[in-house]
Write a protein that holds these residues in place. Structure first.
Motif, PDB file in Angstrom:
ATOM      1  N   UNK A 119      24.999-105.116-103.676  1.00  0.00           N
ATOM      2  CA  UNK A 119      25.824-105.270-102.471  1.00  0.00           C
ATOM      3  C   UNK A 119      25.188-106.269-101.506  1.00  0.00           C
ATOM      4  N   UNK A 120      23.880-106.157-101.313  1.00  0.00           N
ATOM      5  CA  UNK A 120      23.175-107.088-100.425  1.00  0.00           C
ATOM      6  C   UNK A 120      23.244-108.507-100.975  1.00  0.00           C
ATOM      7  N   UNK A 145      35.681-118.364-101.818  1.00  0.00           N
ATOM      8  CA  UNK A 145      34.555-117.737-102.515  1.00  0.00           C
ATOM      9  C   UNK A 145      33.768-116.823-101.573  1.00  0.00           C
ATOM     10  N   UNK A 146      33.652-117.228-100.316  1.00  0.00           N
ATOM     11  CA  UNK A 146      32.932-116.407 -99.335  1.00  0.00           C
ATOM     12  C   UNK A 146      33.604-115.049 -99.176  1.00  0.00           C
ATOM     13  N   UNK A 147      34.934-115.056 -99.075  1.00  0.00           N
ATOM     14  CA  UNK A 147      35.677-113.801 -98.928  1.00  0.00           C
ATOM     15  C   UNK A 147      35.523-112.942-100.181  1.00  0.00           C
ATOM     16  N   UNK A 186      33.937-109.246 -99.983  1.00  0.00           N
ATOM     17  CA  UNK A 186      34.711-108.064-100.366  1.00  0.00           C
ATOM     18  C   UNK A 186      33.988-107.262-101.449  1.00  0.00           C
ATOM     19  N   UNK A 187      33.339-107.952-102.373  1.00  0.00           N
ATOM     20  CA  UNK A 187      32.552-107.250-103.396  1.00  0.00           C
ATOM     21  C   UNK A 187      31.430-106.441-102.745  1.00  0.00           C
ATOM     22  N   UNK A 188      30.772-107.050-101.768  1.00  0.00           N
ATOM     23  CA  UNK A 188      29.692-106.345-101.068  1.00  0.00           C
ATOM     24  C   UNK A 188      30.220-105.089-100.391  1.00  0.00           C
ATOM     25  N   UNK A 189      31.366-105.203 -99.747  1.00  0.00           N
ATOM     26  CA  UNK A 189      31.978-104.074 -99.043  1.00  0.00           C
ATOM     27  C   UNK A 189      32.391-102.972-100.021  1.00  0.00           C
ATOM     28  N   UNK A 190      32.924-103.367-101.163  1.00  0.00           N
ATOM     29  CA  UNK A 190      33.339-102.382-102.164  1.00  0.00           C
ATOM     30  C   UNK A 190      32.138-101.625-102.732  1.00  0.00           C
ATOM     31  N   UNK A 250      30.168-107.638 -92.059  1.00  0.00           N
ATOM     32  CA  UNK A 250      30.073-108.942 -92.720  1.00  0.00           C
ATOM     33  C   UNK A 250      31.437-109.377 -93.242  1.00  0.00           C
ATOM     34  N   UNK A 251      32.172-108.442 -93.846  1.00  0.00           N
ATOM     35  CA  UNK A 251      33.509-108.765 -94.346  1.00  0.00           C
ATOM     36  C   UNK A 251      34.418-109.190 -93.195  1.00  0.00           C
ATOM     37  N   UNK A 252      34.348-108.471 -92.079  1.00  0.00           N
ATOM     38  CA  UNK A 252      35.199-108.794 -90.929  1.00  0.00           C
ATOM     39  C   UNK A 252      34.951-110.214 -90.435  1.00  0.00           C
ATOM     40  N   UNK A 253      33.687-110.594 -90.284  1.00  0.00           N
ATOM     41  CA  UNK A 253      33.378-111.928 -89.755  1.00  0.00           C
ATOM     42  C   UNK A 253      33.810-113.025 -90.725  1.00  0.00           C
TER      43      UNK A 253
END
Length: 402
Positions: free
Chosen positions: A281-282, A299-301, A305-309, A317-320
């Motif tokens: 995740x990190x 690609x950033x999104x 999203x993978x990190x958040x999942x 981080x996903x929000x920003x």
């Protein structure tokens, strides 16, 4: 006076009222002369960046040197301990207070409360320093307490003309231009002075953070070739996994921007992360930052999203990333609203929600949120102030159209 050269090396004046007083004053004068000569001897054996300290205690000066050497090695815990010892021996030692603020600013995680506290203490003792160094301490105090960008610029201009040869000073001026004023051209010019000093001294500076900040400023001004060179030089002094990762983080960004192959850099970057056992995740979250900084927002999104999942604590981080990418801004706002429920005084959440509202055309709410962020945080927030000007201009344009 130096008997061989004839140079005046120290002057002072004492007055007494009786024989006993003269004896005491003579004893004190002898101690002052001894301390002065001892400090001069120490100065001759240390790097020129550490020489101008302005203390009358040789022992305090020794601890101060230990503290600054620890800062150069990014060992901020040891630096703080040494500087504490210096202050115990000389409670008027302004630079010891100042570099405690410096250490609290750059150590991870940053200690905001102590950063402000020791900056304020140094500012109160600034008159113990020559005027050009007083301006340096005053600049820090202005950055942290005045919120006045024009005053910060004024101090930066004064300091540029001060002819201070310390690389730590020019590093700090570069940081101020880049992080406080977002004037990356002037930041680069400040860092270039360190290049010039290195050339004169015929040896490179070993402070790893300098290479990181210099290279980042070069990326901002689009000088990718020089940035690559700076990061490669920095890699020679990156003795820890953390700083090695930072260098490869930036190598990947440059390669992405220039459309070059980055597989070798990515392989090394991921290997360094796995070496210290970072979670997937990190890793995904940090990859989202790489792609975002290089301008590859899709690609950033995906990585955010993978990190958040994998770990819902990466929601911010996903929000920003969503807001920066103009993708699902409402989802980003929803995440920030949840964060504000549990942390209602966090200026960074207000800032990003303000940015989301601005991008959504909700200018009045955006302006209100920016003001909250600026009012909560004691120091100058460059991103928030830039956004505020953009929102105010958008509102003015609306008024002119009606």
């Amino acid at each position: 006076m130096d008997a061989e050269s004839g140079d005046i090396i120290w002057t002072n004046r004492i007055e007494g009222v009786n024989e006993t007083g003269y004896l005491d004053l003579a004893d004190n004068l002898a101690t002052e002369i001894k301390n002065y000569l001892e400090i001069r001897a120490i100065e001759n054996d240390v790097d020129f960046d550490l020489r101008n300290a302005y203390t009358k205690s040789p022992e305090a000066y020794r601890y101060y040197i230990d503290g600054l050497n620890s800062i150069m090695a990014s060992d901020y815990v040891s630096a703080l301990e040494s500087l504490d010892n210096a202050i115990k021996l000389d409670s008027t030692f302004t630079f010891a207070y100042f570099y405690k603020a410096f250490a609290y600013t750059f150590k991870l995680p940053q200690d905001d409360q102590n950063m402000f506290l020791w900056t304020e203490k140094a500012y109160k003792l600034r008159e113990n320093l020559p005027p050009k160094y007083q301006n340096w301490v005053s600049m820090w105090n202005t950055c942290y307490f005045s919120k006045d960008a024009e005053e910060i610029k004024r101090y930066c201009s004064l300091l540029e003309e001060a002819e201070i040869e310390s690389r730590l000073f020019w590093f700090d001026l570069g940081i101020t231009y880049s992080s406080m004023l977002m004037d990356y051209e002037k930041a680069v010019r400040a860092f270039e002075v360190i290049d010039e000093i290195d050339t004169q001294r015929e040896r490179p500076w070993e402070y790893i953070r300098y290479y990181h900040e210099y290279g980042r400023a070069l990326i901002k001004v689009g000088n990718y070739i020089k940035a690559q060179e700076v990061f490669e030089s920095g890699l020679n002094f990156a003795s820890t996994n953390l700083w090695q990762r930072e260098m490869y983080f930036n190598f990947i960004i440059i390669a992405l921007i220039e459309g070059k192959d980055f597989d070798a850099y990515m392989e090394k970057y991921l290997a360094l992360k796995k070496e210290i056992g970072q979670s997937q995740a990190t890793i995904e979250a940090h990859l989202s930052l790489i792609y975002s900084e290089a301008g590859f927002m899709t690609e950033a999104v995906e990585h955010a999203r993978k990190a958040f999942q994998l770990d819902p604590t990466w929601d911010y981080n996903l929000a920003t990333i969503l807001i920066e990418a103009d993708i699902n801004i409402e989802e980003g706002i929803e995440i920030l609203n949840k964060r504000l429920e549990t942390n209602p005084d966090a200026p960074i959440f207000f800032f990003w929600k303000a940015k989301a509202c601005y991008k959504s055309g909700n200018y009045e709410e955006s302006l209100s949120l920016i003001d909250k962020a600026i009012n909560i945080w004691p120091m100058y927030l460059p991103d928030a102030n830039i956004l505020k000007k953009e929102v105010e201009q958008a509102l003015a344009n609306l008024d002119s159209e009606q």
